[in-house]
Write a protein that holds these residues in place. Structure first.
Motif, PDB file in Angstrom:
ATOM      1  N   TYR A 176       0.800  -1.226   0.000  1.00  0.00           N
ATOM      2  CA  TYR A 176       0.000   0.000   0.000  1.00  0.00           C
ATOM      3  C   TYR A 176       0.835   1.279   0.000  1.00  0.00           C
ATOM      4  O   TYR A 176       0.310   2.344  -0.295  1.00  0.00           O
ATOM      5  CB  TYR A 176      -0.933   0.028   1.213  1.00  0.00           C
ATOM      6  N   CYS A 177       2.105   1.174   0.389  1.00  0.00           N
ATOM      7  CA  CYS A 177       2.876   2.421   0.483  1.00  0.00           C
ATOM      8  C   CYS A 177       4.263   2.285  -0.139  1.00  0.00           C
ATOM      9  O   CYS A 177       4.496   2.780  -1.239  1.00  0.00           O
ATOM     10  CB  CYS A 177       2.972   2.871   1.937  1.00  0.00           C
ATOM     11  N   ALA A 178       5.174   1.604   0.534  1.00  0.00           N
ATOM     12  CA  ALA A 178       6.563   1.597   0.071  1.00  0.00           C
ATOM     13  C   ALA A 178       6.716   0.933  -1.298  1.00  0.00           C
ATOM     14  O   ALA A 178       7.517   1.391  -2.124  1.00  0.00           O
ATOM     15  CB  ALA A 178       7.451   0.897   1.097  1.00  0.00           C
ATOM     16  N   TYR A 179       5.950  -0.124  -1.539  1.00  0.00           N
ATOM     17  CA  TYR A 179       6.060  -0.776  -2.855  1.00  0.00           C
ATOM     18  C   TYR A 179       5.607   0.192  -3.943  1.00  0.00           C
ATOM     19  O   TYR A 179       6.249   0.328  -4.992  1.00  0.00           O
ATOM     20  CB  TYR A 179       5.228  -2.059  -2.893  1.00  0.00           C
ATOM     21  N   VAL A 220      12.658  -2.758   6.334  1.00  0.00           N
ATOM     22  CA  VAL A 220      11.234  -3.062   6.428  1.00  0.00           C
ATOM     23  C   VAL A 220      10.533  -1.727   6.208  1.00  0.00           C
ATOM     24  O   VAL A 220      10.699  -0.792   7.003  1.00  0.00           O
ATOM     25  CB  VAL A 220      10.875  -3.671   7.801  1.00  0.00           C
ATOM     26  N   ALA A 221       9.804  -1.627   5.088  1.00  0.00           N
ATOM     27  CA  ALA A 221       9.275  -0.337   4.668  1.00  0.00           C
ATOM     28  C   ALA A 221       7.749  -0.361   4.688  1.00  0.00           C
ATOM     29  O   ALA A 221       7.117  -1.072   3.902  1.00  0.00           O
ATOM     30  CB  ALA A 221       9.792   0.015   3.274  1.00  0.00           C
ATOM     31  N   GLY A 222       7.199   0.430   5.593  1.00  0.00           N
ATOM     32  CA  GLY A 222       5.753   0.401   5.774  1.00  0.00           C
ATOM     33  C   GLY A 222       5.098   1.771   5.669  1.00  0.00           C
ATOM     34  O   GLY A 222       5.745   2.776   5.377  1.00  0.00           O
ATOM     35  N   CYS A 223       3.810   1.753   5.930  1.00  0.00           N
ATOM     36  CA  CYS A 223       3.003   2.976   5.854  1.00  0.00           C
ATOM     37  C   CYS A 223       3.342   3.930   7.005  1.00  0.00           C
ATOM     38  O   CYS A 223       3.875   3.516   8.034  1.00  0.00           O
ATOM     39  CB  CYS A 223       1.523   2.621   5.944  1.00  0.00           C
ATOM     40  N   LEU A 224       2.971   5.168   6.821  1.00  0.00           N
ATOM     41  CA  LEU A 224       3.153   6.172   7.867  1.00  0.00           C
ATOM     42  C   LEU A 224       2.250   5.834   9.062  1.00  0.00           C
ATOM     43  O   LEU A 224       1.237   5.139   8.919  1.00  0.00           O
ATOM     44  CB  LEU A 224       2.790   7.555   7.331  1.00  0.00           C
ATOM     45  N   CYS A 284      -1.657   2.588   8.261  1.00  0.00           N
ATOM     46  CA  CYS A 284      -1.597   1.145   7.991  1.00  0.00           C
ATOM     47  C   CYS A 284      -3.012   0.636   7.699  1.00  0.00           C
ATOM     48  O   CYS A 284      -3.943   0.903   8.465  1.00  0.00           O
ATOM     49  CB  CYS A 284      -1.002   0.408   9.189  1.00  0.00           C
ATOM     50  N   HIS A 285      -3.157  -0.076   6.599  1.00  0.00           N
ATOM     51  CA  HIS A 285      -4.465  -0.587   6.190  1.00  0.00           C
ATOM     52  C   HIS A 285      -4.934  -1.735   7.077  1.00  0.00           C
ATOM     53  O   HIS A 285      -6.075  -2.168   6.968  1.00  0.00           O
ATOM     54  CB  HIS A 285      -4.426  -1.011   4.726  1.00  0.00           C
ATOM     55  N   PHE A 286      -4.049  -2.222   7.905  1.00  0.00           N
ATOM     56  CA  PHE A 286      -4.410  -3.294   8.831  1.00  0.00           C
ATOM     57  C   PHE A 286      -4.280  -2.776  10.272  1.00  0.00           C
ATOM     58  O   PHE A 286      -3.879  -3.499  11.163  1.00  0.00           O
ATOM     59  CB  PHE A 286      -3.566  -4.529   8.574  1.00  0.00           C
ATOM     60  N   LEU A 304       3.154  -0.683  13.350  1.00  0.00           N
ATOM     61  CA  LEU A 304       3.646  -0.548  14.724  1.00  0.00           C
ATOM     62  C   LEU A 304       4.208  -1.873  15.229  1.00  0.00           C
ATOM     63  O   LEU A 304       5.240  -1.918  15.907  1.00  0.00           O
ATOM     64  CB  LEU A 304       2.516  -0.065  15.651  1.00  0.00           C
ATOM     65  N   ARG A 305       3.528  -2.956  14.844  1.00  0.00           N
ATOM     66  CA  ARG A 305       4.034  -4.291  15.235  1.00  0.00           C
ATOM     67  C   ARG A 305       5.363  -4.563  14.554  1.00  0.00           C
ATOM     68  O   ARG A 305       6.284  -5.119  15.164  1.00  0.00           O
ATOM     69  CB  ARG A 305       3.005  -5.359  14.887  1.00  0.00           C
TER      70      ARG A 305
END
Ligand code: FES
Length: 142
Positions: A15-18, A64-68, A72-74, A79-80
């Motif tokens: 959803y974000c980094a990709y 490990v690249a995630g949403c702000l 997070c869509h989940f 945070l986990r």
């Protein structure tokens, strides 16, 4: 100047980094060739074992690249993931691999420039750390 070109695995949230990496590509923004992107549905899905396996298989670093935060869509997968990366960094220091080889980063889907800059900066950091000692030990044993 070192000719060491690190291999860095990026576990990138779909959803974000990709998407940000895709945007970087479409904007013709350069990032190092050693970046290997693994698309995941959410960084919350990135088990610590995935990161350790990447290092075991020869990656010099892992992002490990995630949403702000809050995006997070989940709900709280990012945070986990951040908590897992924090624990992994402690472990990597304890076993002399180096905590700097693993980082959690966050960005939005439109931040192609952030993805490219983050990738360049992290690869430079890993370049300073040198090759993954696990890979070096494995090549010595072969
Ligand atoms: Fe992107 Fe969870 S959906 S980090």
């Amino acid at each position: 100047m070192s000719d060491f070109e690190p291999v860095v695995v990026v576990f990138a949230c779909d959803y974000c980094a990709y998407t940000a990496a895709d945007v970087a590509g479409r904007m013709n923004l350069e990032y190092p060739a050693g970046i290997r992107i693994v698309r995941v549905p959410c960084t919350g899905k990135v088990d610590s074992l995935y990161v350790l396996r990447a290092l075991e298989k020869g990656a010099d670093g892992v992002l490990v690249a995630g949403c702000l935060d809050g995006d997070c869509h989940f709900k709280n997968g990012n945070l986990r993931a951040a908590a897992r990366v924090k624990a992994l960094k402690r472990l990597l220091d304890e076993i002399n691999i180096g905590s700097g080889r693993v980082e959690m980063v966050q960005m939005s889907a439109g931040q192609g420039a952030v993805f490219a800059e983050t990738a360049r900066n992290f690869v430079a950091t890993v370049q300073e750390l040198g090759p993954n000692p696990i890979k070096h030990a494995a090549s010595q044993a072969a």
